[in-house]
Structure formats: structure tokens, C-alpha cells
Design a protein around this motif. Sequence first.
Motif, PDB file in Angstrom:
ATOM      1  N   CYS A 185       1.058  -0.761   0.238  1.00 55.06           N
ATOM      2  CA  CYS A 185      -0.286  -0.278   0.064  1.00 55.06           C
ATOM      3  C   CYS A 185       0.746   1.744  -0.043  1.00 55.06           C
ATOM      4  O   CYS A 185       1.845   1.288   0.598  1.00 55.06           O
ATOM      5  CB  CYS A 185      -0.898   0.274   1.305  1.00 55.06           C
ATOM      6  SG  CYS A 185      -1.955   1.382   1.337  1.00 55.06           S
ATOM      7  N   ASN A 187      -0.725   4.586   0.737  1.00 55.01           N
ATOM      8  CA  ASN A 187      -1.893   5.104   0.930  1.00 55.01           C
ATOM      9  C   ASN A 187      -1.246   5.600   2.118  1.00 55.01           C
ATOM     10  O   ASN A 187      -1.184   7.499   2.351  1.00 55.01           O
ATOM     11  CB  ASN A 187      -2.986   5.118   1.465  1.00 55.01           C
ATOM     12  CG  ASN A 187      -3.745   4.684  -0.088  1.00 55.01           C
ATOM     13  OD1 ASN A 187      -3.266   6.145  -1.385  1.00 55.01           O
ATOM     14  ND2 ASN A 187      -4.407   3.733  -0.163  1.00 55.01           N
ATOM     15  N   CYS A 189      -1.627   5.963   5.297  1.00 55.01           N
ATOM     16  CA  CYS A 189      -3.035   6.820   6.351  1.00 55.01           C
ATOM     17  C   CYS A 189      -1.991   6.849   7.613  1.00 55.01           C
ATOM     18  O   CYS A 189      -1.467   6.016   8.190  1.00 55.01           O
ATOM     19  CB  CYS A 189      -3.607   6.184   6.218  1.00 55.01           C
ATOM     20  SG  CYS A 189      -4.939   5.646   4.687  1.00 55.01           S
ATOM     21  N   TYR A 191      -2.985   6.026  10.529  1.00 60.11           N
ATOM     22  CA  TYR A 191      -2.360   5.419  11.329  1.00 60.11           C
ATOM     23  C   TYR A 191      -2.082   3.908  11.547  1.00 60.11           C
ATOM     24  O   TYR A 191      -2.516   2.886  12.640  1.00 60.11           O
ATOM     25  CB  TYR A 191      -4.079   5.310  12.224  1.00 60.11           C
ATOM     26  CG  TYR A 191      -5.200   5.302  11.311  1.00 60.11           C
ATOM     27  CD1 TYR A 191      -5.474   4.067  10.686  1.00 60.11           C
ATOM     28  CD2 TYR A 191      -5.591   5.647  10.169  1.00 60.11           C
ATOM     29  CE1 TYR A 191      -5.942   3.759   9.458  1.00 60.11           C
ATOM     30  CE2 TYR A 191      -6.429   6.326   9.642  1.00 60.11           C
ATOM     31  CZ  TYR A 191      -6.952   4.736   9.301  1.00 60.11           C
ATOM     32  OH  TYR A 191      -7.945   4.250   7.964  1.00 60.11           O
ATOM     33  N   CYS A 192      -1.943   3.648  10.316  1.00 58.51           N
ATOM     34  CA  CYS A 192      -2.156   2.022   9.342  1.00 58.51           C
ATOM     35  C   CYS A 192      -0.388   2.601   9.150  1.00 58.51           C
ATOM     36  O   CYS A 192       0.319   2.744   9.154  1.00 58.51           O
ATOM     37  CB  CYS A 192      -2.475   2.263   8.782  1.00 58.51           C
ATOM     38  SG  CYS A 192      -1.893   0.876   7.866  1.00 58.51           S
ATOM     39  N   VAL A 194       0.203  -0.786   7.663  1.00 52.73           N
ATOM     40  CA  VAL A 194       0.127  -1.373   6.505  1.00 52.73           C
ATOM     41  C   VAL A 194       1.835  -1.289   5.987  1.00 52.73           C
ATOM     42  O   VAL A 194       2.474  -2.228   5.113  1.00 52.73           O
ATOM     43  CB  VAL A 194      -0.623  -2.040   5.960  1.00 52.73           C
ATOM     44  CG1 VAL A 194      -0.789  -2.691   4.897  1.00 52.73           C
ATOM     45  CG2 VAL A 194      -1.998  -2.604   6.802  1.00 52.73           C
ATOM     46  N   PRO A 195       1.357   0.353   5.193  1.00 49.88           N
ATOM     47  CA  PRO A 195       2.323   0.178   4.587  1.00 49.88           C
ATOM     48  C   PRO A 195       4.154  -0.010   4.696  1.00 49.88           C
ATOM     49  O   PRO A 195       5.251  -0.242   3.844  1.00 49.88           O
ATOM     50  CB  PRO A 195       2.317   2.007   4.476  1.00 49.88           C
ATOM     51  CG  PRO A 195       1.357   1.955   4.460  1.00 49.88           C
ATOM     52  CD  PRO A 195       0.796   0.963   5.751  1.00 49.88           C
ATOM     53  N   HIS A 264     -10.505   1.615  -1.404  1.00 51.70           N
ATOM     54  CA  HIS A 264     -10.027   3.013  -0.558  1.00 51.70           C
ATOM     55  C   HIS A 264     -11.591   4.424  -1.413  1.00 51.70           C
ATOM     56  O   HIS A 264     -11.147   4.139  -2.752  1.00 51.70           O
ATOM     57  CB  HIS A 264      -9.036   3.621  -0.639  1.00 51.70           C
ATOM     58  CG  HIS A 264      -8.269   4.447   0.137  1.00 51.70           C
ATOM     59  ND1 HIS A 264      -9.347   5.817   0.271  1.00 51.70           N
ATOM     60  CD2 HIS A 264      -7.344   4.732   0.474  1.00 51.70           C
ATOM     61  CE1 HIS A 264      -8.585   6.699   0.882  1.00 51.70           C
ATOM     62  NE2 HIS A 264      -7.694   6.415   1.506  1.00 51.70           N
TER      63      HIS A 264
HETATM   64  S1  SF4 Z   1      -5.727   1.878   6.107  1.00 56.37           S
HETATM   65 FE1  SF4 Z   1      -5.764   0.796   4.110  1.00 56.37          FE
HETATM   66  S2  SF4 Z   1      -5.702   2.529   2.604  1.00 56.37           S
HETATM   67 FE2  SF4 Z   1      -4.584   3.603   4.448  1.00 56.37          FE
HETATM   68  S3  SF4 Z   1      -2.306   2.940   4.605  1.00 56.37           S
HETATM   69 FE3  SF4 Z   1      -3.342   1.010   5.831  1.00 56.37          FE
HETATM   70  S4  SF4 Z   1      -3.753  -0.605   4.306  1.00 56.37           S
HETATM   71 FE4  SF4 Z   1      -3.457   1.620   3.439  1.00 56.37          FE
END
Ligand code: SF4
Length: 469
Positions: A185, A187, A189, A191-192, A194-195, A264
Motif C-alpha cells: 500500500c 497510501n 494513512c 494511523y496505519c 500496513v505500508p 479506498h
Molecule cells: S488503512 Fe488501508 S489504505 Fe490506509 S495505509 Fe492502511 S492499508 Fe493502506
Amino acid sequence: MERETAVVSPAEMKRQAAFIREIRDLPHRPDTYFIVTYGCQMNAHDSEKLAGMLEEMGMRPAPRREEADFVLFNTCCIRDNAERKALGNITWLREVRKSRPQMIIAVCGCMIQEPGMAEKILKQYRFVNLAFGTASIHRFPELMLQTLESGGNTVVVDQEDVIPEGLPVRRMRKEFAYLTIMYGCDNFCSYCIVPYVRGRERSREPEAILREAEALVEGGTKEIMLLGQNVNSYGKGPGGISFAQLLRQLDGMGIPRIRFMTSHPKDLSDELIDVMSASRHILPQFHLPVQSGNNRILEAMNRHYTRERYLDRVARLRQAVPGIGLSTDIIVGFPGETEAEFQDTMSLVREVRYDSAFTFIYSPRVGTRAAKMPEQIPQEVSSRRIEELIALQEALQQETLKRFLGCEEEILVEGLSRRSDTAVSGKGGHGISTTFDGTAEDIGKIVRVRITGIKNNTLTAERMDEKNA
Ligand code: SF4
């Protein structure tokens, strides 16, 4: 212009296949395995690939983790409690191993990819025999062999963003299949995590996806769920095809049912909505995470859309696909969220009237921007807000689900109902769990039902006829 590709080379995949054969012939390899999976569908599908490799190594599934020779924890780190739960269970298994010394304990997935976690495993969890991150899944055979030969503590965290093609897969259900179309990812965000743990966005080649879909249909799969952290940005970059174009191609292949997640809102195009509207096989369900109903919070979250734009997308979806099932994700207690800003989320939920919502209290993740923001919200305030939100959603859901009463639906049966062994449950096109009379023989079939009631935010139904697609 040629597209850059991150596909793992066929030579490397062949090298890994040779390690699988080597393990299969080892006299001291484990006989049984058990995989404990935490987190999202991406992780569930990774576990299917890991199980596929383990079975090619000659192992068979154990009924319980305590009875397995090889136990693999496929972890998640999206929220602090997911991580604590995994670490607690790993520590508990160490005790079990005292009476089963041949047991090998391995840990993989997003948590291992987190900054500092590999060092923590090496120092504080030395009893873990093997740990590897999400970027090393295709190297699992090599790492497994290394662990079996050394008997030690192998910890590997690769940073390269790759696309592994051609891994063996042991699918949990024959009639339903996950199909990953992209990884990572871009993006960020605020708070996230994942990236940081899943790497940059990279899309699989459309030909590889279509080939996999074709093989699934030939094997009897009735429903495919396309997976990606943000499927709407599939194919981004020179020479790529859009997600809408990919969907159009899949729709024409005769796959009975197609779903996808996650989308998204900022990338939800009119083209995609039009493809859904004209489609014969894409199911009328959309998961569209909103996260907050307040524009200042959405900006602080780095979501790149406003409340107004989000509501416009919802209206467009509902106009193009009447009766579409809508679900979402919502975070409460984001740093600095005032009572009035939280009430904006409540009013958005009242306005949209979702069929279901996954609600979360904000959980700070080290390394993300939001974790460093001042004004972290006290736990008691977040707890009160989430209770209020859940109560509202549950009340609204009872109302929104009423539109299905008396309707006919085709349900793909997933299994026996948890409450009765003379009832089965599965999902219709809108993605709502539906229960009706049936037996184990119905599992995997598409059954036509009429919706008769609502129970605990799910639907109940009576059978009409059977459609063995
Ligand atoms: S919330 Fe979803 S779109 Fe945003 S950074 Fe995390 S994985 Fe990526």
C-alpha cells in the motif's frame, strides 16, 4: 513503455521448489503442522500458501496446535491487541513444548516485519525456531530447511517488495477462493502500519490473475474474492490496466460470483461503478471504509477525501447498483477527536445506513505519524464513544436488513450453523450471513432461499430449490 515488475524470477522459484523436495526426503522432518492465523483475508490467503508448501514438503495438518510437530503463527500487527494476543499464544506454546520437545515453533507475517520486532524475537523469544516477514514468504522452503538443519533460531526480515508467483496453495474451501491481485500500500494513512510492513504497492500482471481465475473455475470454484490493501489502485503506473478493466475481463470469464476488497474511497472511480452496474457476476456488495465522518479528522488521517466526496460515492453506488450491500470500517478516538467531531461520524452513520460496520478504537502503532500526535484520547472516552457507535449501528442494521424480508437470494453455503447441526449458513450476493435448514451435504452448494427473518444482525431464510451451479 514497459512496466517495471517485482515478480520473483522463475529461477528463484525453482530453487525454492528444490528445497521443498529436499525437506520431503529428510528422515527427521516434522510429520504434522498447524497454522494459527491472525488478521485479515490477505493473511488467511498467505496461510493457504504456507499450508500448500508444507503439504508439498510431505506434512499433513494436525487437528490441534498442541499435537503438531510444526506450529506456525501467521501474525497481524494492525492493532496493539492483535500483537499482544499473538505473543501471548506463542509464549503459552513454549510451555506445551516441554512435554513435546520435537515441536518446532515458527512465527511469520506482518508483526515480524515491524521495526525492532526481529531483534525482540532474537533476544526475548529465543525459543522461537524460525521467524520471517511477509516479504520472505516465497523463501519459506529455504528457511525451513535451514532451521531443520541447524535446529537453531533463524530470523529473517527481507525488505524487498516482491510478487511471488506460482506458490502451491492449499485452499480451505473448494467452492470459494481468495485471489490476490496486488500487494502492499502507498497510501500511508497516518494511523496505519500496513505500508511499513507490507511494502510499496505492486500489482500482479493481469495475465497471471486471469490464468489463476481460469484454473479456479475449472476446479469448481463458485466464488472468487479478489484481494488487495487497496484494489482500486490496481495497475497504477505506465502500461497497467485499471481495476475496472480487470474486473470487466474477469466478469466475462464465466466465474459465477466475484467479490473484492478493500476499496479506498479516494480511488473509487465512475468507471468501476459502471462496470459493477453492467456486470453479470460481480456481486452487489461494497466494503468502503470511511474511518471518520469529520473532515478535519479525515485530513489528519491522510485519507484524501472529504465527507461530502464519500457521500457522493455512496449515492453513486446506490444509484448504479440498487439495493447494494454496503459495509465500512470506522475508527473512534483518533488523536484530537473532539466530541463534536465524533458526532459527525455518528451523523454520517445515520445518513448512510450501512448493512454492517467494523468499528475500532484507535490503536497507536509505533512508527506511524498518528502515534506521535499530541492529544491522544483517554481510553474511557474512546470506550464510551465506541459503545455509542455500536449501539447506533446495531439499531440501524435491524432497520436496513428489513429490505431483504421476502426477497429471494442465492446463498453459497459455507458450513453448518454454529447454533444447530440441522441448519447451514452462508452469504448471499449482498454479503450478509444467512442461516436456513440444511445439512453438511449442502456445504459448497448454491441454494435458493427466501429471506424470512432477522436475527442478531444476520438473516434467516427458508429453502426454495437448489441450484448446483
Ligand atoms: S488503512 Fe488501508 S489504505 Fe490506509 S495505509 Fe492502511 S492499508 Fe493502506
